[in-house]
Design a protein around this motif. Structure first.
Motif, PDB file in Angstrom:
ATOM      1  N   GLU A  38       0.817  -1.218   0.000  1.00  0.00           N
ATOM      2  CA  GLU A  38       0.000   0.000   0.000  1.00  0.00           C
ATOM      3  C   GLU A  38       0.848   1.264   0.000  1.00  0.00           C
ATOM      4  N   THR A  39       2.085   1.167   0.454  1.00  0.00           N
ATOM      5  CA  THR A  39       2.911   2.365   0.566  1.00  0.00           C
ATOM      6  C   THR A  39       4.018   2.458  -0.476  1.00  0.00           C
ATOM      7  N   VAL A  40       4.499   1.331  -0.967  1.00  0.00           N
ATOM      8  CA  VAL A  40       5.601   1.345  -1.945  1.00  0.00           C
ATOM      9  C   VAL A  40       5.030   1.085  -3.335  1.00  0.00           C
ATOM     10  N   SER A  41       4.987   2.096  -4.158  1.00  0.00           N
ATOM     11  CA  SER A  41       4.472   2.001  -5.535  1.00  0.00           C
ATOM     12  C   SER A  41       3.109   1.320  -5.606  1.00  0.00           C
ATOM     13  N   PRO A  42       2.102   1.846  -4.905  1.00  0.00           N
ATOM     14  CA  PRO A  42       0.799   1.179  -4.881  1.00  0.00           C
ATOM     15  C   PRO A  42       0.114   1.077  -6.242  1.00  0.00           C
ATOM     16  N   THR A  43       0.499   1.935  -7.191  1.00  0.00           N
ATOM     17  CA  THR A  43      -0.137   1.883  -8.515  1.00  0.00           C
ATOM     18  C   THR A  43       0.608   0.984  -9.498  1.00  0.00           C
ATOM     19  N   ALA A  44       1.742   0.445  -9.072  1.00  0.00           N
ATOM     20  CA  ALA A  44       2.509  -0.456  -9.948  1.00  0.00           C
ATOM     21  C   ALA A  44       1.756  -1.775 -10.108  1.00  0.00           C
ATOM     22  N   PRO A  45       1.935  -2.440 -11.255  1.00  0.00           N
ATOM     23  CA  PRO A  45       1.263  -3.728 -11.450  1.00  0.00           C
ATOM     24  C   PRO A  45       1.784  -4.776 -10.457  1.00  0.00           C
ATOM     25  N   MET A  46       0.888  -5.619  -9.984  1.00  0.00           N
ATOM     26  CA  MET A  46       1.276  -6.705  -9.084  1.00  0.00           C
ATOM     27  C   MET A  46       1.747  -7.881  -9.932  1.00  0.00           C
ATOM     28  N   THR A  47       2.884  -8.445  -9.572  1.00  0.00           N
ATOM     29  CA  THR A  47       3.450  -9.563 -10.323  1.00  0.00           C
ATOM     30  C   THR A  47       3.796 -10.709  -9.369  1.00  0.00           C
ATOM     31  N   PRO A  48       3.909 -11.928  -9.894  1.00  0.00           N
ATOM     32  CA  PRO A  48       4.324 -13.045  -9.047  1.00  0.00           C
ATOM     33  C   PRO A  48       5.701 -12.816  -8.409  1.00  0.00           C
TER      34      PRO A  48
ATOM     35  N   PRO B 193      -3.765 -15.574  -2.119  1.00  0.00           N
ATOM     36  CA  PRO B 193      -4.747 -15.408  -3.193  1.00  0.00           C
ATOM     37  C   PRO B 193      -4.054 -15.226  -4.544  1.00  0.00           C
ATOM     38  N   THR B 194      -4.709 -15.681  -5.595  1.00  0.00           N
ATOM     39  CA  THR B 194      -4.215 -15.502  -6.952  1.00  0.00           C
ATOM     40  C   THR B 194      -4.275 -14.012  -7.305  1.00  0.00           C
ATOM     41  N   ILE B 195      -3.282 -13.557  -8.037  1.00  0.00           N
ATOM     42  CA  ILE B 195      -3.259 -12.149  -8.454  1.00  0.00           C
ATOM     43  C   ILE B 195      -4.286 -11.959  -9.565  1.00  0.00           C
ATOM     44  N   PRO B 196      -5.270 -11.100  -9.351  1.00  0.00           N
ATOM     45  CA  PRO B 196      -6.256 -10.853 -10.416  1.00  0.00           C
ATOM     46  C   PRO B 196      -5.601 -10.166 -11.618  1.00  0.00           C
ATOM     47  N   GLU B 197      -6.112 -10.429 -12.792  1.00  0.00           N
ATOM     48  CA  GLU B 197      -5.620  -9.816 -14.024  1.00  0.00           C
ATOM     49  C   GLU B 197      -5.671  -8.295 -13.899  1.00  0.00           C
ATOM     50  N   GLY B 198      -4.557  -7.633 -14.164  1.00  0.00           N
ATOM     51  CA  GLY B 198      -4.475  -6.179 -14.155  1.00  0.00           C
ATOM     52  C   GLY B 198      -4.438  -5.539 -12.770  1.00  0.00           C
ATOM     53  N   ALA B 199      -4.264  -6.332 -11.718  1.00  0.00           N
ATOM     54  CA  ALA B 199      -4.271  -5.787 -10.354  1.00  0.00           C
ATOM     55  C   ALA B 199      -3.019  -4.969 -10.073  1.00  0.00           C
ATOM     56  N   THR B 200      -3.210  -3.891  -9.333  1.00  0.00           N
ATOM     57  CA  THR B 200      -2.081  -3.094  -8.855  1.00  0.00           C
ATOM     58  C   THR B 200      -1.651  -3.653  -7.499  1.00  0.00           C
ATOM     59  N   ARG B 201      -0.555  -3.124  -6.975  1.00  0.00           N
ATOM     60  CA  ARG B 201      -0.101  -3.557  -5.649  1.00  0.00           C
ATOM     61  C   ARG B 201      -1.124  -3.195  -4.578  1.00  0.00           C
ATOM     62  N   ALA B 202      -1.745  -2.044  -4.701  1.00  0.00           N
ATOM     63  CA  ALA B 202      -2.773  -1.638  -3.733  1.00  0.00           C
ATOM     64  C   ALA B 202      -3.983  -2.574  -3.821  1.00  0.00           C
ATOM     65  N   ASP B 203      -4.378  -2.987  -5.033  1.00  0.00           N
ATOM     66  CA  ASP B 203      -5.493  -3.935  -5.199  1.00  0.00           C
ATOM     67  C   ASP B 203      -5.177  -5.252  -4.499  1.00  0.00           C
TER      68      ASP B 203
END
Length: 137
Positions: free
Chosen positions: A85-95, A119-129
């Motif tokens: 939530e604090t480090v690059s929250p808008t960056a894409p979440m990756t494995p 949980p599985t990373i949803p398609e297009g999720a950001t780090r905040a998501d």
């Protein structure tokens, strides 16, 4: 013969690695406590108290040598979610971000089983998501 000296009260003064990547930690509750020395395993529910420092060390080593439980990750998962939530929250979440971030929060490498339990990373999720998803699970 090795001489063991008593540590400062309530601090972890000894830590024995377990077979399952956990630790058995010894703390000193201070003089005046019947069970002055306490052992606690980070991988399983093992916890005990001792009046003798030497017995506390011996039992902690014995447990560490036979415990194969992997430390629980509730604390590190929460820490990881807060970091997302604090480090690059808008960056894409990756494995890779999951593996590196969780390992950093846990202070050790994480296993495939531990990664699979998240949980599985949803398609297009950001780090905040993904952090919100972790908080909900």
């Amino acid at each position: 013969m090795t001489t063991i000296t008593a540590p400062a009260a309530s601090a972890v003064f000894a830590s024995y690695p377990t077979q399952g990547r956990g630790r058995v930690e010894l703390t000193d509750r201070g003089p005046g406590n019947e069970w002055r020395y306490r052992s606690h395993c980070t991988g399983c529910p093992f916890e005990d108290g001792y009046s003798s420092l030497e017995v506390a060390h011996r039992h902690a080593r014995k447990h560490a040598n036979k415990c194969y439980e992997t430390p629980r990750l509730e604390g590190p998962v929460n820490e990881f979610a807060e970091a997302l939530e604090t480090v690059s929250p808008t960056a894409p979440m990756t494995p890779l971000a999951v593996r590196v971030g969780l390992a950093a929060a846990a202070g050790r490498p994480v296993t495939e089983r531990e990664i699979d339990e998240l949980p599985t990373i949803p398609e297009g999720a950001t780090r905040a998501d993904y952090a919100r998803l972790l908080h909900q699970s």
